[in-house]
Design a protein around this motif. Structure first.
Motif, short mmCIF file in Angstrom:
data_model
loop_
_atom_site.label_atom_id
_atom_site.label_comp_id
_atom_site.label_asym_id
_atom_site.label_seq_id
_atom_site.Cartn_x
_atom_site.Cartn_y
_atom_site.Cartn_z
N PRO A 510 -1.44 26.64 -16.80
CA PRO A 510 -0.76 27.90 -16.51
C PRO A 510 0.01 28.41 -17.73
N ILE A 511 0.13 29.73 -17.85
CA ILE A 511 0.86 30.33 -18.96
C ILE A 511 2.34 29.98 -18.81
N GLN A 512 2.87 29.27 -19.79
CA GLN A 512 4.24 28.79 -19.69
C GLN A 512 5.27 29.87 -20.04
N ALA A 513 4.84 30.90 -20.77
CA ALA A 513 5.78 31.97 -21.13
C ALA A 513 6.25 32.75 -19.91
N ASN A 514 5.49 32.66 -18.81
CA ASN A 514 5.87 33.37 -17.59
C ASN A 514 6.92 32.64 -16.78
N GLU A 515 7.20 31.38 -17.15
CA GLU A 515 8.16 30.58 -16.38
C GLU A 515 9.59 30.94 -16.79
N PRO A 516 10.50 31.01 -15.82
CA PRO A 516 11.90 31.35 -16.17
C PRO A 516 12.61 30.20 -16.86
N TRP A 517 13.61 30.56 -17.65
CA TRP A 517 14.48 29.58 -18.30
C TRP A 517 13.72 28.63 -19.23
N LEU A 518 12.58 29.08 -19.75
CA LEU A 518 11.80 28.28 -20.70
C LEU A 518 11.35 26.94 -20.11
N SER A 519 11.17 26.90 -18.81
CA SER A 519 10.65 25.70 -18.17
C SER A 519 9.15 25.57 -18.44
N ILE A 520 8.63 24.37 -18.24
CA ILE A 520 7.18 24.16 -18.30
C ILE A 520 6.73 23.60 -16.96
N VAL A 521 5.57 24.05 -16.53
CA VAL A 521 5.00 23.65 -15.23
C VAL A 521 3.56 23.22 -15.48
N PRO A 522 3.25 21.93 -15.42
CA PRO A 522 1.89 21.48 -15.72
C PRO A 522 0.85 21.97 -14.69
N ILE A 523 1.15 21.84 -13.41
CA ILE A 523 0.19 22.21 -12.37
C ILE A 523 0.73 23.34 -11.51
N ALA A 524 1.83 23.09 -10.81
CA ALA A 524 2.46 24.10 -9.96
C ALA A 524 3.95 23.79 -9.89
N GLU A 525 4.76 24.83 -9.73
CA GLU A 525 6.21 24.66 -9.74
C GLU A 525 6.68 23.78 -8.60
N SER A 526 5.94 23.78 -7.49
CA SER A 526 6.34 22.97 -6.35
C SER A 526 6.12 21.49 -6.57
N ARG A 527 5.34 21.12 -7.58
CA ARG A 527 4.99 19.71 -7.79
C ARG A 527 5.77 19.08 -8.94
N SER A 528 5.95 19.79 -10.03
CA SER A 528 6.67 19.20 -11.16
C SER A 528 7.02 20.31 -12.14
N SER A 529 8.13 20.15 -12.82
CA SER A 529 8.52 21.06 -13.88
C SER A 529 9.53 20.34 -14.77
N TYR A 530 9.72 20.88 -15.96
CA TYR A 530 10.64 20.27 -16.92
C TYR A 530 11.20 21.37 -17.79
N ASN A 531 12.49 21.24 -18.10
CA ASN A 531 13.15 22.21 -18.98
C ASN A 531 13.91 21.45 -20.06
N GLY A 532 13.32 21.40 -21.23
CA GLY A 532 13.92 20.66 -22.33
C GLY A 532 15.22 21.25 -22.80
N LEU A 533 15.32 22.58 -22.77
CA LEU A 533 16.54 23.23 -23.23
C LEU A 533 17.72 22.90 -22.32
N LEU A 534 17.51 22.94 -21.00
CA LEU A 534 18.58 22.60 -20.07
C LEU A 534 18.96 21.12 -20.18
N VAL A 535 17.97 20.26 -20.41
CA VAL A 535 18.27 18.84 -20.58
C VAL A 535 19.13 18.64 -21.81
N MET A 536 18.82 19.33 -22.91
CA MET A 536 19.63 19.19 -24.12
C MET A 536 21.05 19.71 -23.89
N VAL A 537 21.18 20.85 -23.17
CA VAL A 537 22.51 21.38 -22.88
C VAL A 537 23.30 20.40 -22.03
N PHE A 538 22.64 19.81 -21.03
CA PHE A 538 23.32 18.83 -20.18
C PHE A 538 23.77 17.61 -20.99
N ILE A 539 22.90 17.10 -21.85
CA ILE A 539 23.26 15.93 -22.66
C ILE A 539 24.41 16.27 -23.60
#
Length: 671
Positions: A510-539
């Motif tokens: 799936p086109i990742q540029a369409n995902e909000p907050w710069l998240s990435i979704v490998p298959i579908a948003e309901s199954r898995s997603s990851y946001n490296g920017l938010l993880v870095m901010v949290f750390i």
């Protein structure tokens, strides 16, 4: 100017620099001139490759030169797949050139390095650009010989001549396997052009043989177990910026060759082919990191770690083959994208780590971790960027290694969709091997960083170390920044790789540029997603709050005391954890099975003032079980055949006559 013409002009520039280096190699300015020019040419090639990958010029462009086979010529072509690997090659070449600008000033024999460094880069570019079997093999051999010359640059140092010899033998074996593979692909008609091979129909038996030969040919150059034996010898023998190129880039050129043939030229794969690739990839990942855990030589540790990462990439490619064979295009695109992403990531952090090891070697003259320690005080900038590389290669967020390995595990989780029960069982088992390899990698690089940079110096060389030059530091900081950027902004990287998956597999993520907050979704948003920017901010916020509360509410009294030394009032640096002692628990668990490890304790009797000694015995079962018997058989046969040099004229004529009669009999029976 078309994309392929631009890349060929850059190749011509690199070859010209190789000739210029021969002329200037005895002059003091040669290092600055050659590395700065190589940096400029690599940067131009990098920009052109990026334009080809992301711009309107992503369509394939061809170039035919009137050289090579008379009826074929030399074909060169750039498409999305070639563009990506040209990015890897030229980015690695630019970083190594910038690093070499400072590191090369300490080179004792620059005339043995400078001519072959740009030639090596030219060879890797040509392999990726080649579009016919003859040109590909010729460029492959050119790349191998240039890298062999760089491995032999310090041939007088102990062990380097052996490393060069084994590398040359394994490279020749790999080329032979590739020659046979392309011969099968070309068929009786001799259609050596990749376009003709791509359009031809290949029987299942030919496809199976080609897969095996590509695993032998490309796998030997990439470092697949059990074809890895040259890699931990050659990488430490070469200069450190060359080691970074061999480990971070040349192994990826070999992976490119495997992808080009197996995914592109062979056509639709079978699920059994994926099982073979999965098996070798899983075994390579675990064995590579176990070898690395046992090492105390910093550069050999990094070389063995390359074997582990090559195994991870081949596991992901095996998953892509399995999904593609069953028509699961989205899952195949996920696994294939994860493999390419890890190719890019590994070129970043492994080049960074080899640069760091080169900085340590330049400053201390030591590669043995047990003679280092305390360098974080003497080399703070090198320590910081080496730590970034260790975190990235350990697949810890928010750095890039986590994203690609996370994508690979997401692909593993799609295995229930596979219809074959063999794959339903095998894929989770290989996933467990990957999880084991990831855990061991984290432990391995805790050892690498802790023993090398923390604690107290274990030698005078470590105690008197100084920081390296600004050019070397600049190259390392650029790669560290790329490790962070690819980790917190993986979406643009995935979208950039989408044209390759669409071209090779006919599907894409799936086109990742369409995902909000710069998240990435490998298959579908309901199954898995990851946001490296938010993880870095949290750390960042969590670490900052922890530091604030500790400094705000802790005692302000300054207290200094000697470190606890297990009951000894004046502990020596020798009492610290060493690389060998750090690996002891892993050696106790896996060593008996994998290395036939034995601990030999020499304890003098009471009253004897001799020191107690612990000697650890490890065996490389692959070398001792496969290569030593083979080398012995070759030596035995050579000794027997050596007698043919001392025959009389009568016996020579008799031998020729007997050979002629035998050939005529064979021909008569055959016809």
């Amino acid at each position: 100017m078309s994309a392929v013409v631009l890349q060929m002009v850059c190749v011509a520039g690199l070859l010209g620099l190789a000739v210029l280096a021969i002329v200037l190699s005895r002059l003091k300015i040669s290092t600055a001139v050659i590395y700065s020019a190589t940096l400029a040419v690599s940067a131009i090639g990098l920009i052109g490759a990026i334009r080809s990958l992301v711009g309107d010029t992503a369509n394939a462009t061809d170039l035919i030169l009137p050289i090579g086979l008379p009826w074929l010529g030399a074909h060169f072509r750039i498409d999305a797949l070639a563009s990506f690997f040209l990015v890897v090659v030229n980015l690695g070449g630019a970083a190594a050139s910038l690093y070499g600008f400072g590191y090369g000033r300490h080179e004792p024999a620059p005339h043995r390095v400078l001519p072959f460094f740009p030639a090596f880069l030219a060879g890797m570019n040509l392999v990726v650009l080649a579009d016919d079997a003859f040109s590909y093999l010729l460029c492959w051999e050119f790349m191998s010989l240039a890298s062999w010359a760089l491995v032999m640059a310090h041939h007088r140092e102990p062990g380097n001549a052996k490393a060069g010899y084994i590398y040359l033998v394994m490279a020749s074996f790999g080329t032979l396997a590739l020659l046979l593979a392309f011969g099968l692909l070309a068929g009786p008609a001799g259609d050596y052009g990749f376009a003709a091979i791509r359009a031809a129909q290949h029987t299942p038996y030919v496809a199976a043989l080609v897969l095996i030969l590509m695993l032998l040919g490309a796998g030997s150059k990439a470092g697949l177990v059990p074809l890895h034996v040259w890699l931990p010898l050659a990488h430490p023998a070469a200069p450190s910026h060359v080691s970074a190129l061999m480990s971070g880039v040349m192994t990826k050129v070999a992976i490119y060759g495997f992808i080009r043939v197996v995914f592109d030229l062979l056509g639709q794969p079978t699920w059994s082919a994926s099982a073979v690739v999965l098996f070798f990839g899983g075994v390579t990942a675990v064995m590579g990191i176990l070898y690395a855990m046992m090492e105390k030589d910093l550069k050999r540790l990094l070389a063995y770690s390359t074997i582990e990462n090559v195994g991870i990439i081949f596991v992901s490619l095996g998953l892509a083959l399995a999904f593609q064979a069953n028509g699961l295009k989205l899952a195949a695109a996920l696994a294939f994208t994860a493999a390419l992403f890890h190719v890019l990531n590994h070129s970043f952090f492994k080049s960074l780590l080899f640069f760091g090891a080169g900085a340590v070697l330049t400053s201390t003259g030591e590669r043995d971790m047990d003679r280092l320690g305390g360098l974080i005080h003497r080399m703070p900038f090198t320590s910081f960027v080496f730590l970034v590389g260790c975190v990235a290669i350990s697949a810890l967020p928010p750095f890039n290694g986590f994203v690609s390995e996370w994508l690979i595990f997401q692909a593993v989780l799609q295995s229930p969709e596979l219809p074959q029960w063999a794959l339903k069982i095998m894929v989770p088992a290989v996933g467990a091997l990957l999880a084991l390899a990831a855990a061991l990698a984290a432990a391995c690089f805790v050892k690498a960083f802790g023993v090398t940079f923390l604690g107290r110096p274990r030698s005078i060389a470590a105690e008197t170390a100084t920081e390296v030059d600004r050019y070397s530091l600049s190259a390392m900081f650029i790669l560290a920044a790329l490790c962070l950027l690819a980790g917190i902004l993986p979406g643009p990287v995935i979208d950039t790789l989408s044209p390759i998956t669409a071209e090779i597999l006919g599907g894409r993520m799936p086109i990742q540029a369409n995902e909000p907050w710069l998240s990435i979704v490998p298959i579908a948003e309901s199954r898995s997603s990851y946001n490296g920017l938010l993880v870095m901010v949290f750390i960042t916020i969590s670490a900052s709050l922890a530091v604030y509360f500790i400094h705000r509410f802790a005692s302000h009294a300054l207290r200094r005391a000697p470190a606890w030394g297990c009951g000894f009032s004046d502990p020596t640096p020798a009492a610290q954890y060493s690389g060998v002692s750090f690996a002891q628990p892993i050696r106790r668990v896996f060593g008996t099975l994998v290395f036939h490890a034995r601990d030999h304790v020499e304890m003098p009797p009471p009253g004897d003032i001799r020191p107690a000694r612990l000697r650890i015995e490890l065996h490389d079962l692959v070398w001792e079980g496969l290569y030593e018997p083979l080398a012995g058989a070759v030596g035995f046969s050579a000794d027997r055949l050596n007698r043919l040099q001392f025959l009389t004229i009568r016996r020579y004529l008799s031998l020729v006559f007997a050979t002629l009669v035998t050939l005529l009999l064979v021909l008569a029976i055959w016809s």
